[in-house]
Design an enzyme around this catalytic site. Structure first.
Site, PDB file in Angstrom:
ATOM      1  N   ARG A 237       0.850  -1.178   0.000  1.00 53.01           N
ATOM      2  CA  ARG A 237       0.000   0.000   0.000  1.00 53.01           C
ATOM      3  C   ARG A 237       0.891   1.235   0.000  1.00 53.01           C
ATOM      4  O   ARG A 237       1.938   1.250   0.666  1.00 53.01           O
ATOM      5  CB  ARG A 237      -0.903   0.036   1.243  1.00 53.01           C
ATOM      6  CG  ARG A 237      -2.055  -0.938   1.230  1.00 53.01           C
ATOM      7  CD  ARG A 237      -3.091  -0.594   0.154  1.00 53.01           C
ATOM      8  NE  ARG A 237      -4.254  -1.470   0.165  1.00 53.01           N
ATOM      9  CZ  ARG A 237      -4.379  -2.564  -0.576  1.00 53.01           C
ATOM     10  NH1 ARG A 237      -3.403  -2.945  -1.376  1.00 53.01           N
ATOM     11  NH2 ARG A 237      -5.483  -3.285  -0.525  1.00 53.01           N
ATOM     12  N   GLU A 266      -4.478   7.366  -4.845  1.00 51.95           N
ATOM     13  CA  GLU A 266      -4.750   6.668  -6.110  1.00 51.95           C
ATOM     14  C   GLU A 266      -6.095   7.131  -6.659  1.00 51.95           C
ATOM     15  O   GLU A 266      -7.021   7.356  -5.863  1.00 51.95           O
ATOM     16  CB  GLU A 266      -4.753   5.161  -5.876  1.00 51.95           C
ATOM     17  CG  GLU A 266      -3.374   4.660  -5.487  1.00 51.95           C
ATOM     18  CD  GLU A 266      -3.345   3.166  -5.146  1.00 51.95           C
ATOM     19  OE1 GLU A 266      -4.350   2.477  -5.379  1.00 51.95           O
ATOM     20  OE2 GLU A 266      -2.320   2.725  -4.628  1.00 51.95           O
ATOM     21  N   HIS A 285      -1.919   0.142  -9.666  1.00 51.63           N
ATOM     22  CA  HIS A 285      -2.468  -0.787  -8.649  1.00 51.63           C
ATOM     23  C   HIS A 285      -3.092  -2.004  -9.341  1.00 51.63           C
ATOM     24  O   HIS A 285      -4.297  -2.250  -9.250  1.00 51.63           O
ATOM     25  CB  HIS A 285      -3.495  -0.085  -7.750  1.00 51.63           C
ATOM     26  CG  HIS A 285      -3.733  -0.819  -6.464  1.00 51.63           C
ATOM     27  ND1 HIS A 285      -4.046  -0.193  -5.283  1.00 51.63           N
ATOM     28  CD2 HIS A 285      -3.666  -2.138  -6.162  1.00 51.63           C
ATOM     29  CE1 HIS A 285      -4.200  -1.086  -4.321  1.00 51.63           C
ATOM     30  NE2 HIS A 285      -3.964  -2.289  -4.841  1.00 51.63           N
TER      31      HIS A 285
HETATM   32  C1  DGY Z   1      -5.919  -6.212  -2.704  1.00 48.99           C
HETATM   33  O1  DGY Z   1      -6.559  -7.223  -2.981  1.00 48.99           O
HETATM   34  O2  DGY Z   1      -5.824  -5.773  -1.559  1.00 48.99           O
HETATM   35  C2  DGY Z   1      -5.303  -5.494  -3.840  1.00 48.99           C
HETATM   36  O3  DGY Z   1      -4.299  -4.625  -3.463  1.00 48.99           O
HETATM   37  C3  DGY Z   1      -6.374  -4.733  -4.575  1.00 48.99           C
HETATM   38  O4  DGY Z   1      -6.841  -3.722  -3.740  1.00 48.99           O
END
Ligand code: DGY
Length: 325
Positions: A237, A266, A285
């Site tokens: 993240r 994002e 992402h």
């Molecule tokens: C997750 O599954 O957490 C991925 O990062 C998509 O948000």
């Protein structure tokens, strides 16, 4: 009477049919201003929610007094206030496992792209700038045999270690909350303090979740510990990293490069300084974004939601304290 489900992510026809056979479904097609208004209107009647990429805070969920379950189409659960959900006995589920290998593939794609300057050099060819055989100014650095450092040795960290160890002959270092003897044995991996890993690894890969403890974990001090040859990879993240500190480190070549799939905000603003840097590979992402994996995640979320609404414990229950079974 059928339970009311608000869906804020589109499902494949097969999954939509399955959900509609058992529930009354309101689909929010997009999370723009209109969609958010539609969501707020639907919340008062909702028993279940299914979707991703939306911060569902108390202010919003207070509008949903009948809510029993949220099925997140993600492994990360940083968009939810787990204490609040647990207090309200709302079952939160996620979609681990099904995305592990795909997300590790993305991590390795970023390792290879940054080390071998794939995007930069491909853009050079595309823009007609390839005039003669490339020389040292365009050379990259090897991946095989280099030291892979993994911060957060969960499922995705392990899948990355597997690729590095067996595929690329990389010595593996890791840092996590606890030692993992099985991982150490399988990948010949060595545990390091965070500082030790930052100083030693050639590739520093973040695979840990965003929590109150991990927010801002990597900042100026941590970038200062890395070596000028280090390559930084983030598939966890954005908020685990102090982005301004990372930009400084990249701009002044205190580290070689960064491969980033996640950002503080994002979508990444198109005028972000990160996009001015040749030593950055930025992706949208997309860690789990393949047709197969996104369908598997959605299926898993539908299974979790239907179980919860039928009074069964979802397989991927995140907050067991909410379970009253
Ligand atoms: C997750 O599954 O957490 C991925 O990062 C998509 O948000």
């Amino acid at each position: 009477m059928k339970k009311q489900v608000v869906l804020y992510k589109k499902l494949s026809p097969t999954l939509m049919t399955r959900l509609q056979q058992q529930c009354e479904v309101t689909l929010i097609e997009s999370l723009d201003a209109d969609g958010l208004m539609k969501l707020r209107d639907a919340l008062p009647g909702a028993h279940g929610l299914l979707g991703a990429s939306l911060k569902l805070d108390a202010a919003l969920l207070d509008l949903a007094p009948q809510l029993q379950a949220i099925a997140s189409v993600s492994v990360g659960v940083d968009n939810y206030d787990i204490d609040y959900l647990t207090r309200r006995k709302i079952l939160l589920s996620n979609t681990p496992d099904v995305l592990t290998e795909t997300t590790a593939d993305t991590g390795f794609a970023l390792i290879l792209a940054t080390a071998r300057r794939v995007v930069e050099l491909a853009n050079m060819v595309r823009s007609g700038q390839w005039h003669r055989n490339i020389g040292p100014a365009h050379f990259g650095t090897d991946v095989h045999g280099k030291t892979l450092g993994i911060i957060g040795m969960g499922r995705i960290g392990e899948a990355l270690a597997q690729r590095g160890h067996f595929g690329f002959g990389m010595p593996v270092l890791y840092h996590s909350q606890s030692r993992k003897p099985a991982v150490e044995a399988r990948f010949d991996a060595q545990y390091r303090s965070l500082e030790g890993l930052l100083q030693e690894a050639d590739f520093i890969c973040l695979t840990l979740p965003l929590t109150a403890q991990t927010e801002g974990l990597i900042g100026t001090e941590q970038f200062a510990l890395m070596r000028p040859e280090s390559i930084f990879i983030n598939i966890s993240r954005g908020k685990v990293v102090d982005e301004a500190a990372m930009i400084e480190a990249l701009r002044h070549q205190r580290i070689r490069a960064a491969g980033l799939d996640v950002f503080e905000r994002e979508p990444l603003n198109h005028d972000s300084p990160l996009l001015q840097l040749n030593n950055v590979v930025a992706t949208p992402h997309m860690g789990s974004a393949t047709h197969e994996t996104r369908e598997a995640m959605a299926r898993c979320a539908v299974d979790n939601l239907l179980a919860a609404l039928a009074g069964e414990k979802p397989v991927n229950l995140v907050n067991p304290g909410a379970w009253q079974g």
